[in-house]
Write an enzyme that holds these catalytic residues in place. Sequence first.
Site, PDB file in Angstrom:
ATOM      1  N   HIS B  47       0.851  -1.188   0.000  1.00 23.81           N
ATOM      2  CA  HIS B  47       0.000   0.000   0.000  1.00 23.81           C
ATOM      3  C   HIS B  47       0.891   1.244   0.000  1.00 23.81           C
ATOM      4  O   HIS B  47       2.035   1.204   0.461  1.00 23.81           O
ATOM      5  CB  HIS B  47      -0.900  -0.004   1.245  1.00 23.81           C
ATOM      6  CG  HIS B  47      -2.033  -0.982   1.180  1.00 23.81           C
ATOM      7  ND1 HIS B  47      -3.023  -1.052   2.140  1.00 23.81           N
ATOM      8  CD2 HIS B  47      -2.336  -1.933   0.262  1.00 23.81           C
ATOM      9  CE1 HIS B  47      -3.889  -1.993   1.819  1.00 23.81           C
ATOM     10  NE2 HIS B  47      -3.491  -2.558   0.680  1.00 23.81           N
ATOM     11  N   GLU B  49       0.987   3.887   1.785  1.00 31.15           N
ATOM     12  CA  GLU B  49       1.515   4.310   3.094  1.00 31.15           C
ATOM     13  C   GLU B  49       2.707   3.456   3.521  1.00 31.15           C
ATOM     14  O   GLU B  49       3.694   3.961   4.074  1.00 31.15           O
ATOM     15  CB  GLU B  49       0.437   4.186   4.180  1.00 31.15           C
ATOM     16  CG  GLU B  49      -0.828   4.978   3.934  1.00 31.15           C
ATOM     17  CD  GLU B  49      -1.916   4.141   3.265  1.00 31.15           C
ATOM     18  OE1 GLU B  49      -1.608   3.453   2.270  1.00 31.15           O
ATOM     19  OE2 GLU B  49      -3.060   4.170   3.741  1.00 31.15           O
ATOM     20  N   CYS B  77      -5.963   1.735   5.988  1.00 28.88           N
ATOM     21  CA  CYS B  77      -6.505   0.473   6.509  1.00 28.88           C
ATOM     22  C   CYS B  77      -5.787   0.158   7.827  1.00 28.88           C
ATOM     23  O   CYS B  77      -4.851   0.855   8.236  1.00 28.88           O
ATOM     24  CB  CYS B  77      -6.309  -0.656   5.493  1.00 28.88           C
ATOM     25  SG  CYS B  77      -4.631  -1.328   5.403  1.00 28.88           S
ATOM     26  N   CYS B  80      -1.936  -0.263   7.585  1.00 25.41           N
ATOM     27  CA  CYS B  80      -1.187   0.988   7.428  1.00 25.41           C
ATOM     28  C   CYS B  80      -1.284   1.848   8.681  1.00 25.41           C
ATOM     29  O   CYS B  80      -0.317   2.513   9.067  1.00 25.41           O
ATOM     30  CB  CYS B  80      -1.697   1.728   6.203  1.00 25.41           C
ATOM     31  SG  CYS B  80      -1.372   0.820   4.674  1.00 25.41           S
TER      32      CYS B  80
END
Lengths: 146, 146
Positions: B47, B49, B77, B80
Amino acid sequence: MALALDEARKAAARGEVPVGAVILSPSGDLLAQAGNEVLARKDPTAHAEMLVIRAAAAMIGSERLNGCDLYVTLEPCAMCAQAISLARIRRLYYGADDQKSGGVRHGGRIFSQQSCHHKPDIYSGFAEREARDLLRGFFRDRRDTG
Amino acid sequence: MALALDEARKAAARGEVPVGAVILSPSGDLLAQAGNEVLARKDPTAHAEMLVIRAAAAMIGSERLNGCDLYVTLEPCAMCAQAISLARIRRLYYGADDQKSGGVRHGGRIFSQQSCHHKPDIYSGFAEREARDLLRGFFRDRRDTG
């Protein structure tokens, strides 16, 4: 779980929080094994579970580890639990509960959320005493704040 | 946030879920910028992040990003959010809420747990419409299930 415990012991010897993890393929072959490497890699995300998920995904060439099983010596934190969900791990086996930082039975309880789109089968308590003793010994002895 | 939106647009163009992120140093210098690369890297943890946290930690040579600020186009999420906590990010700025998969105001509510040992200051609603429109357009158009 014996392999995961070995990885936890090796992590402790490196000065890392002693957690180890292993991923097996759907047919039971070893895909990846790792211990925590947060300090060695200078990477706050380098928990044992994240390392084996990334290594196994690289090995099979897919971002989904359908049918694969993950063994880890300690209850995963929320980061690792969510990664286990994203990776579509089939079964999660873990050793000791982690009341302080766990994200499965404690804290964010990731797999119990409605927003959790994939939940593995979860089995816990494997080699619980050994996993917990490793952690306790580490935190008793450590001088480092890592 | 403009840079993070650019990264989200680039991610969409690559066929990835359009989320972008940026990390600034305590003095406001750009340390890392990335969009989602789950499909490109075949890595379920890639992801935006996570990528900027890992890149910024590598850049400054520490697993702790004390004083650094993270900008991301969508509510992180649980994976993260926990990584943001572990990395000791000072301030989290995000665009649109994510009712389906968010882990800050939804789901595991990572920063609201007693077991959360570091909570950033959190600001949301930045470029919310643009971030949400990008996501909606992507999910409307996509053929891929990635």
